[in-house]
Motif scaffolding. Sequence first.
Motif, PDB file in Angstrom:
ATOM      1  N   GLU A 118      30.476  50.854 117.609  1.00  0.00           N
ATOM      2  CA  GLU A 118      29.470  51.881 117.891  1.00  0.00           C
ATOM      3  C   GLU A 118      28.203  51.188 118.371  1.00  0.00           C
ATOM      4  O   GLU A 118      27.832  50.129 117.850  1.00  0.00           O
ATOM      5  CB  GLU A 118      29.196  52.714 116.640  1.00  0.00           C
ATOM      6  CG  GLU A 118      30.414  53.514 116.199  1.00  0.00           C
ATOM      7  CD  GLU A 118      30.263  54.190 114.848  1.00  0.00           C
ATOM      8  OE1 GLU A 118      31.008  55.155 114.594  1.00  0.00           O
ATOM      9  OE2 GLU A 118      29.414  53.746 114.050  1.00  0.00           O
ATOM     10  N   SER A 119      27.557  51.795 119.357  1.00  0.00           N
ATOM     11  CA  SER A 119      26.398  51.149 119.973  1.00  0.00           C
ATOM     12  C   SER A 119      25.372  52.200 120.358  1.00  0.00           C
ATOM     13  O   SER A 119      25.702  53.385 120.539  1.00  0.00           O
ATOM     14  CB  SER A 119      26.846  50.360 121.213  1.00  0.00           C
ATOM     15  OG  SER A 119      25.772  49.651 121.785  1.00  0.00           O
ATOM     16  N   ARG A 132      23.489  45.896 127.233  1.00  0.00           N
ATOM     17  CA  ARG A 132      24.593  45.641 126.296  1.00  0.00           C
ATOM     18  C   ARG A 132      25.891  45.602 127.075  1.00  0.00           C
ATOM     19  O   ARG A 132      25.993  46.195 128.161  1.00  0.00           O
ATOM     20  CB  ARG A 132      24.651  46.748 125.231  1.00  0.00           C
ATOM     21  CG  ARG A 132      24.814  48.125 125.863  1.00  0.00           C
ATOM     22  CD  ARG A 132      24.740  49.265 124.888  1.00  0.00           C
ATOM     23  NE  ARG A 132      24.665  50.553 125.584  1.00  0.00           N
ATOM     24  CZ  ARG A 132      24.633  51.737 124.992  1.00  0.00           C
ATOM     25  NH1 ARG A 132      24.679  51.813 123.667  1.00  0.00           N
ATOM     26  NH2 ARG A 132      24.557  52.851 125.685  1.00  0.00           N
ATOM     27  N   ALA A 134      30.444  45.307 126.480  1.00  0.00           N
ATOM     28  CA  ALA A 134      31.612  45.235 125.611  1.00  0.00           C
ATOM     29  C   ALA A 134      32.859  45.294 126.493  1.00  0.00           C
ATOM     30  O   ALA A 134      32.923  46.090 127.437  1.00  0.00           O
ATOM     31  CB  ALA A 134      31.629  46.381 124.603  1.00  0.00           C
ATOM     32  N   PHE A 145      31.557  41.058 122.991  1.00  0.00           N
ATOM     33  CA  PHE A 145      30.432  41.972 122.813  1.00  0.00           C
ATOM     34  C   PHE A 145      29.141  41.189 123.057  1.00  0.00           C
ATOM     35  O   PHE A 145      29.019  40.037 122.615  1.00  0.00           O
ATOM     36  CB  PHE A 145      30.404  42.543 121.393  1.00  0.00           C
ATOM     37  CG  PHE A 145      31.632  43.316 121.020  1.00  0.00           C
ATOM     38  CD1 PHE A 145      31.718  44.679 121.283  1.00  0.00           C
ATOM     39  CD2 PHE A 145      32.701  42.695 120.408  1.00  0.00           C
ATOM     40  CE1 PHE A 145      32.860  45.398 120.955  1.00  0.00           C
ATOM     41  CE2 PHE A 145      33.845  43.397 120.061  1.00  0.00           C
ATOM     42  CZ  PHE A 145      33.923  44.752 120.343  1.00  0.00           C
ATOM     43  N   ALA A 484      25.026  52.756 114.725  1.00  0.00           N
ATOM     44  CA  ALA A 484      23.924  52.170 115.484  1.00  0.00           C
ATOM     45  C   ALA A 484      22.743  53.135 115.553  1.00  0.00           C
ATOM     46  O   ALA A 484      21.581  52.727 115.432  1.00  0.00           O
ATOM     47  CB  ALA A 484      24.399  51.793 116.885  1.00  0.00           C
ATOM     48  N   THR A 524      18.298  47.662 120.876  1.00  0.00           N
ATOM     49  CA  THR A 524      19.724  47.805 121.135  1.00  0.00           C
ATOM     50  C   THR A 524      20.485  47.326 119.911  1.00  0.00           C
ATOM     51  O   THR A 524      20.180  46.256 119.368  1.00  0.00           O
ATOM     52  CB  THR A 524      20.159  46.974 122.357  1.00  0.00           C
ATOM     53  OG1 THR A 524      19.504  47.478 123.525  1.00  0.00           O
ATOM     54  CG2 THR A 524      21.662  47.052 122.565  1.00  0.00           C
ATOM     55  N   THR A 526      24.592  47.117 118.285  1.00  0.00           N
ATOM     56  CA  THR A 526      26.033  47.324 118.391  1.00  0.00           C
ATOM     57  C   THR A 526      26.659  46.947 117.051  1.00  0.00           C
ATOM     58  O   THR A 526      26.400  45.855 116.537  1.00  0.00           O
ATOM     59  CB  THR A 526      26.648  46.474 119.512  1.00  0.00           C
ATOM     60  OG1 THR A 526      26.114  46.896 120.777  1.00  0.00           O
ATOM     61  CG2 THR A 526      28.162  46.625 119.542  1.00  0.00           C
TER      62      THR A 526
END
Length: 540
Positions: A118-119, A132, A134, A145, A484, A524, A526
């Motif tokens: 989850e981010s 970010r 992934a 990540f 997140a 940010t 994650t």
Amino acid sequence: MSGRVYASILQRASSYTQTLSSSAPFQFSHLVVFPPSQLRPVQHCHFSSWGASRTDRWCYRGVESGSWSQGGRRLSTRQDLDFQLSRVQINSILRSNEQSVSVPEFDGRGLSAVRKFESNQLAANTPNEDRRSAATCLQSKGMLFGVFDGHGGWACAQAVSERLLYYIAIAMMPKQSLEVLERCMEHGRPVPPILQWYKHHADFNYRESASLYIDHLRVFWQELLDSEEHEEGMCVPDALDRAFTRLDADISLEAQVPLSNDLMKSTAIQVAFAGCTACVAHVGTDGIHMANAGDCRAVLGVQEEDGSWSALPLSQDHNSQNQVEVERITAQHPPSERDTVVTDDRLLGVLMPLRAFGDVRFKWSHELQQSILNSLESGVDLDSLNLYQYTPPNYLTPPYLDVAPEITYHKLRPQDRFLILGTDGLWDELRSEEAVRLVGEHLSGIHLQAPVSPAERQLKLGQMHELLQKRRARASPALDTNAATHLIRHALGTGEYGELCQERLASMLALPEDLARMYRDDITATVVYLNSDLARPHHS
């Protein structure tokens, strides 16, 4: 509290005039007028000194009527400031960039070490300077990540977030797989996919530079093909190290060589003169490899036998608080510079992180910098590219900065439940232990309370009230399904007793764009949930 916050910002917006001098750089941190303690101003940014030609040169003028910045952005006035955000509005702001991805336990090649991730992101700068990434490695094993914190604009973080994971994956691929890529390129056939990306719908790529990026990635794998030592591909630590340094070298090279069009050239120069820190995790069935350059951070959430949570750091911040890092950089320069290499807690008194991509202003000679900037077309507006004519003080023996990552490894254990990656905007507001506890309790739904100690039994009535308030805050149900988002909500909205304060959160989210960066950074986060069953004996 909200009234004091409102009054503080209102006073600044209506009466505080700030104009940058064209003759000297200014210190961002010197602009901060400290407001009441419950709304803490950010006292630093990555670049604390800017030349006067930056695009965010601005001033506040006017009380009742609107004012406009040089860049055309609407600035805050008395009429603009409204902190009465509803819960619906708060949730809409907090959740607009959230992402949740479940990962199949078996992908056809083996078991996955990741169950889901989850981010989320929340901007303070306009536009957001964080990025970010992934992805799943399709030609090798594991998932990647990354979080990237840009400074001097978003350009470098954008480029690195698009490219770095490809460089890592290529470095890990065996020579046989690289030969397939090369044959496809030679004969114009589709190239087998290297990564399966997990993108948010708001993510975008540098499409005008895609051909340039592919060309340089191809040069990288051609060099690996020519190496006699690359039969089985690099091990993960070597791949991480090589990818970081090679991409940074390519960013530097692209700003110096002739390119096919002016837009591609200006983008390359913009990327090189901006900068970004990076924290990347490779998560495989054997464990977690971390590569960190700068002040992003990775923390492992560990669940102890009694159900409590503890934080295990998997990275070290590369800033002036890290004395080993300061000594590393100082040792690279003559003894006469010992007092100037890191001063005022910044590299050359300017840059907060001590490792970063880009930032050629701290790597190139002064002559090369001037030559590259002068090579731009005369009609190009340097302000529009976030470029400016400025040399750091005491710039005597460059380079002062590199991106060589610090690499760590952690073998996966049954008690290792999740990994948190965050840019420094998150860690400015939350300690590692707090973040792990928040995610752990969000995951388990259990809020553990320590027994009342003998000392606490002797508390006076007022102190007992405070203790009860803190315990009540710990037991509050989560408002977000995304961990997140849960972290960001608590980072900005935690009150005096650890409770969520709606007024504080509304105030922080309602800050106009010209004030937001003074009180918080881009954030940010994650959260990667680990398949800890892989570490149990029956899977060994």
